[in-house]
Design an enzyme around this catalytic site. Structure first.
Site, short mmCIF file in Angstrom:
data_model
loop_
_atom_site.label_atom_id
_atom_site.label_comp_id
_atom_site.label_asym_id
_atom_site.label_seq_id
_atom_site.Cartn_x
_atom_site.Cartn_y
_atom_site.Cartn_z
CD GLU A 187 64.44 40.25 12.25
OE1 GLU A 187 63.35 40.17 11.65
OE2 GLU A 187 64.53 40.68 13.41
CD GLU A 313 62.84 41.09 20.07
OE1 GLU A 313 62.86 40.60 18.93
OE2 GLU A 313 63.86 41.30 20.75
CG ASP A 392 68.92 38.36 21.98
OD1 ASP A 392 68.81 37.26 21.41
OD2 ASP A 392 68.58 39.44 21.47
CD GLU A 420 71.02 39.65 16.57
OE1 GLU A 420 70.41 38.57 16.54
OE2 GLU A 420 70.50 40.70 16.98
O1 GCW Z 1 68.30 38.79 19.04
C1 GCW Z 1 67.07 39.27 18.63
C2 GCW Z 1 67.28 39.78 17.25
C3 GCW Z 1 66.01 39.90 16.45
C4 GCW Z 1 65.30 38.55 16.50
C5 GCW Z 1 65.02 38.21 17.96
C6 GCW Z 1 64.38 36.85 18.10
C7 GCW Z 1 63.95 37.51 14.83
O2 GCW Z 1 67.95 41.00 17.33
O3 GCW Z 1 66.34 40.26 15.15
O4 GCW Z 1 64.12 38.55 15.75
O5 GCW Z 1 66.22 38.17 18.67
O6 GCW Z 1 65.10 35.90 18.43
O7 GCW Z 1 63.19 36.72 17.92
#
Ligand code: GCW
Length: 704
Positions: A187, A313, A392, A420
């Site tokens: 991921e 999530e 994030d 990311e």
């Molecule tokens: O930033 C987000 C990401 C997800 C990630 C989540 C997290 C693993 O887009 O892909 O999941 O954070 O940190 O849990």
């Protein structure tokens, strides 16, 4: 349980790589051991990690003609001695003198030891001595010598003690065992497949992991979680019938002092144990976890512990049972406690199904609102793992106020090494300066403690990086992204290191034998030093964040998240842009900070430019500290950002012939893509704001 809420394809930016059997040596090419390998070296002590030290030295000396002795041996003419202090007298008289002299010197400081992982270095009368109290300390001392290279032997040095500031220095791999239909094998992975798992099973060939463990130890990482925090069906079973796979990885990593952790699902008692509930207050649930932990420690006696993403999530958590996160974390902590294990419990809890019309919900507030009331309730072996910023992993965010607000809780800070939101290892984005800024941030203003202090020491939860590595021949897709992995370990060891010096270390280790070291070093600094700020220039302005394409998060999409449930908005209209997070008129988020930051961020006038739109909604003609208006700043930084990337590419071109052609080509290819992508960002962002505001660029440049 396997339906994690991930908004779209997450590793789709790259095709799966071609299988390869060779890979780049990263920061441990054989040449990095030349200085050591040409000497006489004595290794003194015993234990598996001392065997590792001996093995490293033996290989280096076999290659470069040096000699190795292992104590006890009385025919010793060593110019490097690596010794455990308590392993008895040393044959080398100088080294023995240092050992004896070190005792009072060390005893007089702190706890009177070199610590679990520390070491002491000195050079006198032609002998370099590295002393440690534990085999792990000796291993880190060895890699210190490797880092210093020839300088290890060039002049006398007084005794110096080295100890890691943070005792927990961890990488979280977001690797799936089975290829997930949405998130893929890894991921948010931009470096090919996983080095641990492939297509539903463990990779049996451990050669890659064997090289990886050396890289990790050499930069100071001492723990890794081997699977994704979004725990799907196959991965859940790593805790039970697939535990053998985890044990095998642990066996490979152990000789280099790296402990294994496992991400587990909170619903494990239901999905694996067949219980009707995972309620932390249910005795059957407690018993199930206790038994599961017991089985893990039978197979992996030095197992590090669990990592949990709960109520986040789509992952299950204690909320389902009307319990809070202290109840949830303490349940798992109780199961691990008899064995000394630790739960890393993530604080990334927010409502990912909010209504964009609802202006009262602010995602930035969520972690603090959920967790601060729980301060003091977590067991001693719980580490609350907090993303460095409140939203994030954006290229610019304020430091999460949660990190500053739970004095009775062990806290770890989490950074994202995998890029990311910072160019997905297609863009050069050297993150050392960014993490260094975060770690040095002083919550109560200058003179007070820092974020690094919060996470430091035996009680601190340390620094955790989300890994950027995979089975790509360069480990990290973009060869220059290796520096980020190196830096996360080094900054965890010493958060006060100058990131420029860390980059220098990485360059020196990675290219020890290049024809024109100065030119190489200069150019790499020119390309990398400001690359994070350059990335910030051509993407979302002034801390507002996101504006990425939903799902894969690569490239621009200014309104991509604006009317979604994810809570990441910029609120641009014809008059202005930004999120009002003030107490006076906004979401009140500024109130989560202590003074002076609560006041600084609250004030439009005092708020630092780079965070203005994170905290305030301002008109386009608002004048920044820089003297420019917000709208002109947007235009200027976007034009400048692309120019900087073009200059980077030109500088890189001039390195052809100086470094390995495959590395040169790979970076060159990616710089072409970076120029393309930065241009797209520039044009979309500038055009968007020109159309919204109607304000022309003061310099009449082309806006579409
Ligand atoms: O930033 C987000 C990401 C997800 C990630 C989540 C997290 C693993 O887009 O892909 O999941 O954070 O940190 O849990």
């Amino acid at each position: 349980m396997s339906t994690a809420a991930t908004d779209g394809p997450v590793s789709g930016a790259e095709p799966m790589p071609v299988q390869t059997t060779t890979w780049h040596a990263a920061w441990l090419p054989p040449e990095a051991f030349r200085a050591l390998g040409t000497r006489g070296v004595l290794v003194h002590g015993s234990g598996p990690l001392v065997d590792t030290v001996l093995d490293e030295v033996t290989r280096a000396c076999a290659r470069y003609g040096g000699r190795v002795w292992r104590s006890p041996s009385w025919e010793v003419d060593a110019d490097l001695v690596l010794a455990l202090r308590d392993a008895g007298p040393l044959a080398n008289a100088t080294a023995e003198a240092v050992r004896l002299a070190a005792t009072p010197a060390v005893n007089g400081r702190g706890d009177g030891t070199l610590g679990d992982e520390g070491f002491l270095t000195a050079r006198t009368a032609g002998v370099t001595v590295v002393l440690a109290d534990t085999p792990a300390g000796l291993l880190y001392g060895l890699f210190h010598v490797v880092r210093l290279g020839a300088a290890t032997f060039d002049a006398d040095r007084p005794a110096r003690r080295h100890r890691p500031a943070l005792s927990r220095r961890m990488l979280d791999h977001w690797d799936n065992v089975a290829v997930h239909p949405v998130s893929g094998q890894v991921e948010r992975g931009y470096a090919g497949g996983s080095i641990f798992w492939r297509d539903g099973a463990a990779r049996r060939d451990t050669a890659r992991v064997r090289d990886y463990r050396r890289l990790l130890a050499a930069c100071g990482i001492n723990a890794i979680a081997v699977n994704n925090v979004n725990v799907h069906d196959t991965e859940a079973r790593l805790l039970t019938d697939r535990l053998g796979d985890v044990a095998e990885i642990a066996d490979v990593l152990r000789p280099y002092g790296v402990r294994v952790h496992l991400a587990v699902t909170f619903a494990a008692p239901v999905v694996l144990g067949g219980l009707p509930t995972a309620d932390p207050y249910d005795d059957r649930v407690r018993a199930w976890w206790a038994a599961a932990a017991g089985r893990v420690y039978e197979r992996i006696p030095d197992f590090g512990g669990f990592l949990v993403k709960a109520d986040s999530e789509g992952q299950p958590g204690p909320f389902t049972y009307g319990r809070d996160h202290a109840d949830g974390a303490n349940l798992l902590a109780g199961a691990l406690a008899p064995y000394g294990g630790v739960v890393h419990w993530r604080a990334f809890v927010y409502d990912h199904r909010q209504d964009w019309r609802d202006r009262s919900t602010d995602r930035a507030r969520a972690a603090y609102d959920h967790f601060v009331p729980l301060d003091g309730r977590f067991a001693d072996n719980v580490v609350l793992q907090v993303k460095f910023g409140p939203v994030d992993f954006q290229p610019r965010e304020p430091v999460s106020p949660l990190l500053l607000a739970m004095p009775a809780t062990r806290m770890a800070v989490e950074v994202q090494v995998t890029q990311e939101y910072t160019g997905q290892q297609r863009h050069v984005c050297w993150l050392g300066p960014w993490w260094s800024e975060v770690l040095r941030f002083a919550p109560r203003g200058d003179g007070g403690g820092t974020v690094a202090d919060v996470v430091a020491g035996a009680r601190g939860g340390g620094l955790v990086g989300v890994a950027n590595t995979g089975d790509d021949p360069f480990w990290t897709g973009h060869p220059l992204a290796q520096a980020n992995l190196y830096a996360v370990g080094r900054l965890a060891w010493d958060p006060h290191l100058d990131p420029g010096a860390v980059l220098d270390e990485w360059i020196g280790l990675t290219w020890p034998a290049t024809g024109d070291p100065q030119r190489l070093r200069r150019t790499l600094h020119e390309v990398m030093d400001d690359s994070w700020r350059t990335y910030e220039c051509y993407t979302a302005p002034l801390g507002v964040g996101f504006m990425v394409r939903p799902g894969h998060h690569y490239g621009p999409d200014v309104d991509g998240y604006e009317y979604t449930p994810w809570g990441t908005y910029h609120f641009a209209d014809r008059d202005g842009v930004g999120v009002d997070r003030t107490r006076a008129t906004g979401t009140g988020f500024t109130g989560q900070y202590p003074a002076p930051w609560s006041k600084v961020y609250e004030s439009r006038e005092r708020c630092p430019d780079e965070l203005l739109l994170f905290f305030h909604h301002v008109p386009y003609h608002h004048v920044l500290h820089s003297g420019r208006t917000v709208i002109q700043h947007i235009y200027d930084t976007h034009f400048a950002g692309v120019e900087q990337v073009v200059a980077m590419r030109e500088r890189w071109r001039r390195l052809a012939g100086l470094i390995e052609p495959d590395v040169h080509d790979r970076v060159a290819e990616r710089l072409d893509e970076q120029v393309r992508s930065a241009t797209e960002w520039r044009d979309q962002v500038n055009t968007y704001f020109f159309r919204k505001s109607g304000v022309p660029d003061a310099h009449g440049r082309r806006i579409w």
